[in-house]
Design a protein around this motif. Structure first.
Motif, PDB file in Angstrom:
ATOM      1  N   LYS A 130       0.839  -1.192   0.000  1.00 16.25           N
ATOM      2  CA  LYS A 130       0.000   0.000   0.000  1.00 16.25           C
ATOM      3  C   LYS A 130       0.881   1.251   0.000  1.00 16.25           C
ATOM      4  N   ASP A 145      -2.543   4.850  -2.773  1.00 14.86           N
ATOM      5  CA  ASP A 145      -3.737   4.519  -1.990  1.00 14.86           C
ATOM      6  C   ASP A 145      -4.227   5.684  -1.145  1.00 14.86           C
ATOM      7  N   VAL A 300      -6.219   2.182   5.194  1.00 14.41           N
ATOM      8  CA  VAL A 300      -6.031   1.491   3.914  1.00 14.41           C
ATOM      9  C   VAL A 300      -5.748   0.007   4.136  1.00 14.41           C
ATOM     10  N   LYS A 305     -11.210   2.702   1.606  1.00 16.71           N
ATOM     11  CA  LYS A 305     -10.797   3.467   0.440  1.00 16.71           C
ATOM     12  C   LYS A 305     -10.718   4.948   0.807  1.00 16.71           C
TER      13      LYS A 305
END
Length: 331
Positions: A130, A145, A300, A305
């Motif tokens: 991420k 992200d 995340v 989201k």
């Protein structure tokens, strides 16, 4: 008498038999049931984070940001691997691959170059890491992200507003920028918008890579070419400190004023001097930014989201209000 004794023994056996069916600590899940709360605690995953920024060697802001992030990560049970590319975009890509090999789950990333970081982003995404983009945007925010950073355009605008107040008739401006770093691009854009149509002329602009040393040499040269300059707008505080040294080597430039962006302790100490030519800095809050970045990272990793960039507000520190913030640390 014997019958009475036998009755007592029989009664004791009957009392003990029900207890023999109680749970024993014999080491099996069946015999030692775990409560849902205990089971959740046992299954909590320990995440490993990476950290890479523009440069910690030449810019104390990124060192403070790293400390803030590390403290918050460790507070929440995680661990962090830090790499400093020292302004080298090729080295940053190598270090990203190293951290992938070390098994990071997420990375806090501020690119040396917002365009050439692309292969690093591709490698991170392929590895399932991420990406928490911090401070300086990558070229394509769709590849990360989350983004958490200062409202850099606002920072530049605040400096420009102050310039307009100081020079109501306009004046001549030098700009010391860094096109490879989008946070600085945004600051310069905000500054230019604030002084537009106010009688100002930008006589020169040069890339100093956010470096104090490069800024010093560049400013010396530019001031010889443009001795009647009124304002030097700098992309960060390190650049402003370099410009100050250059301008003060010759008393002919005592009338020029200099602006930075960061709100670093070193620059605030200059603001505390009554006769200093540095007059303002649009301040960032690296500690707050670090905490918000970690919060976003855990969100995340938990499957949430984050669709919109997160921007931290900035504010102008001048000689008039610097004592309110102090010069011993970051605000």
């Amino acid at each position: 008498m014997q019958k009475k004794i036998l009755s007592i023994i029989l009664c004791m056996i009957l009392c003990i038999l029900p207890l023999s069916g109680c749970k024993k600590n014999v080491g099996t899940p069946e015999d030692n049931a775990v409560s849902p709360e205990e089971e959740k605690q046992e299954e909590t995953e320990v995440y490993t984070f990476g950290y890479t920024c523009t440069t910690m060697a030449d810019n104390p802001y990124f060192a403070v940001l790293e400390e803030a992030i590390r403290e918050e990560v460790e507070k929440q049970g995680g661990q962090m691997i830090t790499r400093d590319p020292k302004g080298d975009d090729t080295l940053q890509l190598e270090q990203i691959n190293e951290m992938i090999e070390e098994g990071i789950d997420a990375i806090f990333l501020s690119p040396v170059n917002w365009e050439t970081i692309q292969p690093g982003l591709d490698a991170l995404r392929e590895a399932g890491v991420k990406i928490i983009n911090i401070d300086t945007e990558v070229k394509d925010l769709n590849l990360v992200d989350a983004y958490v950073g200062t409202d850099n355009k606002q920072a530049g605008y605040l400096c420009g507003e102050d310039v307009v107040q100081r020079f109501p008739e306009g004046g001549k401006v030098l700009i010391l920028e860094c096109p490879n770093t989008n946070s600085i691009n945004e600051r310069i854009t905000g500054f230019e918008e604030a002084i537009a149509d106010q009688g100002f002329e930008i006589v020169a602009r040069e890339n100093v890579n956010g470096s104090k040393e490069i800024s010093m040499e560049t400013t010396k040269r530019l001031l010889k070419q443009y001795p009647d300059v009124d304002v030097i707008m700098c992309g960060n505080d390190q650049t402003a400190l370099g410009a100050k040294v250059a301008a003060e080597t010759d008393q002919a430039y005592a009338g020029v004023v200099i602006y930075g962006v960061d709100g670093s302790p070193d620059l605030k100490k200059e603001l505390q001097k009554s006769d200093d030519i540095i007059v303002g800095t649009a301040a960032q809050r690296p500690i707050t930014l670090g905490k918000d970045a970690v919060k976003s990272a855990f969100q995340v990793l938990d499957g949430e989201k984050i669709k919109e960039p997160i921007y931290e507000e900035t504010f102008l520190i001048t000689k008039d209000n610097v004592d309110m913030y102090g010069a011993d640390g970051w605000q």
